[in-house]
Design a protein around this motif. Structure first.
Motif, mmCIF file in Angstrom:
data_model
loop_
_atom_site.group_PDB
_atom_site.id
_atom_site.type_symbol
_atom_site.label_atom_id
_atom_site.label_comp_id
_atom_site.label_asym_id
_atom_site.label_seq_id
_atom_site.Cartn_x
_atom_site.Cartn_y
_atom_site.Cartn_z
ATOM 1 N N ILE A 1 -40.071 5.905 25.316
ATOM 2 C CA ILE A 1 -40.104 5.216 26.608
ATOM 3 C C ILE A 1 -40.145 3.701 26.411
ATOM 4 C CG2 ILE A 1 -41.580 4.723 28.602
ATOM 5 C CD1 ILE A 1 -39.957 7.215 28.961
ATOM 6 N N TYR A 2 -40.988 3.248 25.480
ATOM 7 C CA TYR A 2 -41.078 1.807 25.230
ATOM 8 C C TYR A 2 -39.727 1.246 24.792
ATOM 9 C CZ TYR A 2 -41.767 -2.511 22.671
ATOM 10 O OH TYR A 2 -41.630 -3.792 22.200
ATOM 11 N N LEU A 3 -39.083 1.917 23.853
ATOM 12 C CA LEU A 3 -37.813 1.408 23.332
ATOM 13 C C LEU A 3 -36.688 1.543 24.356
ATOM 14 C CD1 LEU A 3 -38.207 2.703 19.700
ATOM 15 C CD2 LEU A 3 -38.164 0.315 20.434
ATOM 16 N N TYR A 4 -36.779 2.548 25.209
ATOM 17 C CA TYR A 4 -35.821 2.657 26.319
ATOM 18 C C TYR A 4 -35.959 1.463 27.260
ATOM 19 C CZ TYR A 4 -35.730 3.953 31.339
ATOM 20 O OH TYR A 4 -35.638 3.937 32.705
ATOM 21 N N LEU A 5 -37.184 1.107 27.596
ATOM 22 C CA LEU A 5 -37.425 -0.057 28.457
ATOM 23 C C LEU A 5 -36.956 -1.345 27.779
ATOM 24 C CD1 LEU A 5 -41.011 0.876 29.715
ATOM 25 C CD2 LEU A 5 -38.942 0.784 31.129
ATOM 26 N N LYS A 6 -37.256 -1.460 26.508
ATOM 27 C CA LYS A 6 -36.896 -2.677 25.769
ATOM 28 C C LYS A 6 -35.384 -2.856 25.692
ATOM 29 C CE LYS A 6 -37.881 -5.040 21.390
ATOM 30 N NZ LYS A 6 -38.620 -4.939 20.100
ATOM 31 N N ASN A 7 -34.678 -1.766 25.373
ATOM 32 C CA ASN A 7 -33.215 -1.847 25.263
ATOM 33 C C ASN A 7 -32.539 -2.011 26.614
ATOM 34 O OD1 ASN A 7 -32.337 -1.436 22.361
ATOM 35 N ND2 ASN A 7 -33.778 0.247 22.580
ATOM 36 N N THR A 8 -33.219 -1.622 27.675
ATOM 37 C CA THR A 8 -32.644 -1.715 29.015
ATOM 38 C C THR A 8 -32.826 -3.100 29.631
ATOM 39 O OG1 THR A 8 -33.062 0.634 29.398
ATOM 40 C CG2 THR A 8 -32.660 -0.728 31.349
ATOM 41 N N TYR B 1 -47.424 -1.014 26.602
ATOM 42 C CA TYR B 1 -46.394 -0.768 25.595
ATOM 43 C C TYR B 1 -46.128 -2.045 24.817
ATOM 44 C CZ TYR B 1 -45.217 3.747 27.703
ATOM 45 O OH TYR B 1 -45.259 5.036 28.159
ATOM 46 N N SER B 2 -45.934 -1.885 23.507
ATOM 47 C CA SER B 2 -45.639 -3.032 22.650
ATOM 48 C C SER B 2 -45.052 -2.526 21.337
ATOM 49 C CB SER B 2 -46.911 -3.849 22.374
ATOM 50 O OG SER B 2 -47.768 -3.144 21.489
ATOM 51 N N ASP B 3 -44.767 -3.445 20.430
ATOM 52 C CA ASP B 3 -44.254 -3.074 19.111
ATOM 53 C C ASP B 3 -45.364 -2.670 18.149
ATOM 54 O OD1 ASP B 3 -41.424 -3.472 19.450
ATOM 55 O OD2 ASP B 3 -41.813 -5.626 19.532
ATOM 56 N N ALA B 4 -46.614 -2.705 18.591
ATOM 57 C CA ALA B 4 -47.742 -2.370 17.724
ATOM 58 C C ALA B 4 -47.669 -0.915 17.273
ATOM 59 C CB ALA B 4 -49.062 -2.619 18.452
ATOM 60 N N ALA B 5 -48.215 -0.652 16.088
ATOM 61 C CA ALA B 5 -48.185 0.705 15.534
ATOM 62 C C ALA B 5 -49.088 1.656 16.308
ATOM 63 C CB ALA B 5 -48.607 0.671 14.068
ATOM 64 N N GLU B 6 -50.196 1.130 16.869
ATOM 65 C CA GLU B 6 -51.127 1.952 17.618
ATOM 66 C C GLU B 6 -51.271 1.416 19.037
ATOM 67 O OE1 GLU B 6 -54.818 2.211 15.515
ATOM 68 O OE2 GLU B 6 -53.962 3.318 13.824
ATOM 69 N N TYR B 7 -51.717 2.283 19.935
ATOM 70 C CA TYR B 7 -51.906 1.906 21.334
ATOM 71 C C TYR B 7 -53.328 1.411 21.550
ATOM 72 C CZ TYR B 7 -47.547 4.429 21.837
ATOM 73 O OH TYR B 7 -46.246 4.836 21.698
ATOM 74 N N THR B 8 -53.469 0.199 22.051
ATOM 75 C CA THR B 8 -54.779 -0.380 22.323
ATOM 76 C C THR B 8 -55.196 0.005 23.734
ATOM 77 O OG1 THR B 8 -54.323 -2.265 20.869
ATOM 78 C CG2 THR B 8 -56.113 -2.504 22.471
ATOM 79 N N ILE B 9 -56.169 0.884 23.837
ATOM 80 C CA ILE B 9 -56.627 1.353 25.149
ATOM 81 C C ILE B 9 -57.469 0.258 25.796
ATOM 82 C CG2 ILE B 9 -58.046 3.071 26.329
ATOM 83 C CD1 ILE B 9 -57.252 5.029 24.111
ATOM 84 N N LYS B 10 -57.089 -0.129 26.996
ATOM 85 C CA LYS B 10 -57.755 -1.236 27.675
ATOM 86 C C LYS B 10 -58.569 -0.793 28.884
ATOM 87 C CE LYS B 10 -53.786 -2.415 30.614
ATOM 88 N NZ LYS B 10 -52.865 -3.478 31.056
ATOM 89 N N ALA B 11 -58.444 0.466 29.284
ATOM 90 C CA ALA B 11 -59.206 0.965 30.427
ATOM 91 C C ALA B 11 -59.167 2.483 30.416
ATOM 92 C CB ALA B 11 -58.643 0.426 31.742
ATOM 93 N N GLY B 12 -60.101 3.076 31.158
ATOM 94 C CA GLY B 12 -60.160 4.526 31.240
ATOM 95 C C GLY B 12 -61.283 4.958 32.161
ATOM 96 N N PRO B 13 -61.550 6.256 32.269
ATOM 97 C CA PRO B 13 -62.622 6.741 33.138
ATOM 98 C C PRO B 13 -63.983 6.161 32.726
ATOM 99 C CG PRO B 13 -61.219 8.553 32.410
ATOM 100 C CD PRO B 13 -60.831 7.361 31.601
ATOM 101 N N SER B 14 -64.745 5.691 33.711
ATOM 102 C CA SER B 14 -66.073 5.128 33.422
ATOM 103 C C SER B 14 -67.125 6.209 33.277
ATOM 104 C CB SER B 14 -66.492 4.163 34.536
ATOM 105 O OG SER B 14 -66.548 4.853 35.778
ATOM 106 N N THR B 15 -66.831 7.402 33.777
ATOM 107 C CA THR B 15 -67.734 8.546 33.642
ATOM 108 C C THR B 15 -66.962 9.810 33.975
ATOM 109 O OG1 THR B 15 -69.809 9.553 34.405
ATOM 110 C CG2 THR B 15 -68.519 8.365 36.039
ATOM 111 N N ARG B 16 -67.437 10.919 33.481
ATOM 112 C CA ARG B 16 -66.888 12.221 33.868
ATOM 113 C C ARG B 16 -68.054 13.086 34.338
ATOM 114 N NH1 ARG B 16 -63.756 12.096 28.695
ATOM 115 N NH2 ARG B 16 -61.672 11.334 29.192
ATOM 116 N N ARG B 17 -67.851 13.806 35.436
ATOM 117 C CA ARG B 17 -68.923 14.639 35.976
ATOM 118 C C ARG B 17 -68.376 15.974 36.471
ATOM 119 N NH1 ARG B 17 -72.309 10.185 39.613
ATOM 120 N NH2 ARG B 17 -72.494 8.614 37.956
ATOM 121 N N ILE B 18 -69.149 17.016 36.244
ATOM 122 C CA ILE B 18 -68.861 18.340 36.797
ATOM 123 C C ILE B 18 -70.064 18.719 37.647
ATOM 124 C CG2 ILE B 18 -68.350 20.749 36.303
ATOM 125 C CD1 ILE B 18 -67.334 19.838 33.543
ATOM 126 N N VAL B 19 -69.853 18.776 38.961
ATOM 127 C CA VAL B 19 -70.949 19.043 39.889
ATOM 128 C C VAL B 19 -70.747 20.415 40.532
ATOM 129 C CG1 VAL B 19 -72.171 18.263 41.948
ATOM 130 C CG2 VAL B 19 -71.235 16.586 40.339
#
Length: 242
Positions: A40-47, A165-183
């Motif tokens: 997907i990243y390379l498709y976007l880049k080439n497009t 998305y970037s040329d980096a080898a790994e994905y740097t996660i910058k955000a996500g769920p602050s908590t998970r709950r099952i009630v």
């Protein structure tokens, strides 16, 4: 040379097979998300990068417009974006760009992760580190930052772990769920939760990062909502005035 080309074609065929059989999961041992996100990243880049330029393209990748364009652009076979304006004597088509992006993705992952497509598992490139401002100083990093952890999830899924998305080898996660709950509303005391790091904001506390590994592996801990249970399993801090 012929042997190299033959091996590459086999790898590309294997990668396509993995994507065709993908059920949309983003687990630690899944191979498909590794191939898909690189493609997907390379498709976007080439497009887009040839028209936008490198700087504007990087800014574009950080916008919701980029996310919204992926499906719509792919469906539009006659879009002028497919043509690479750098190649003056050729007009690229959708097929050309998607094929090129897949070839580049397979070559990139082969160089990064090895020749066995089945070893290109998501956990090798998708990791999270919870960074404290003071953790940017090397000597403080072990005390303030939490992780690195291999983690499931991806962009734009229920287990949303956001990355650019970037040329980096790994994905740097910058955000996500602050908590998970099952009630369990029929039995509220039988509820479970988990935090990405821990309950305490004090790096010296044992509760600063005690839930991090559980969170990364998809585990939960029981929520204590019964007064008697809380009293039996908790400690009490008493301040006495002199």
């Amino acid at each position: 040379m012929l042997l190299i080309l033959k091996n590459f074609r086999i790898k590309k065929k294997d990668a396509v097979s993995v994507l065709r059989n993908w059920k949309g999961t983003n687990g630690l041992t899944d191979v498909a998300p590794t191939i898909y996100n690189k493609w997907i990243y390379l498709y976007l880049k080439n497009t887009y990068q040839d028209e936008m330029g490198e700087t504007s393209f990087k800014q574009f990748l950080k916008t919701h417009i980029m996310k919204q364009s992926i499906a719509f652009q792919t469906k539009n076979e006659n879009s002028p974006w497919w043509d690479n304006i750098v190649t003056k004597n050729k007009k690229e088509t959708r097929k050309d760009i998607l094929k090129l992006a897949l070839q580049q993705a397979v070559l990139s992952l082969n160089n990064q992760l090895g020749t066995d497509v089945n070893s290109w598992t998501w956990n090798r490139v998708h990791k999270v580190e919870y960074k404290h401002p003071l953790g940017s100083v090397a000597i403080f990093k072990p005390f303030f930052n939490v992780g690195l952890f291999e983690i499931a999830g991806a962009n734009e899924v229920i287990n949303n772990t956001m990355f650019d998305y970037s040329d980096a080898a790994e994905y740097t996660i910058k955000a996500g769920p602050s908590t998970r709950r099952i009630v369990d509303f029929s039995d509220v005391e039988n509820s479970w939760s988990i935090l990405p790091t821990g309950q305490s904001g004090n790096p010296m506390s044992k509760y600063y990062n005690d839930q991090a590994e559980m969170y990364a592996t998809g585990k939960f801990r029981k929520m204590k909502l019964n007064k008697e249970e809380i009293i039996k399993t908790s400690t009490k801090l008493v301040f006495k005035a002199k």
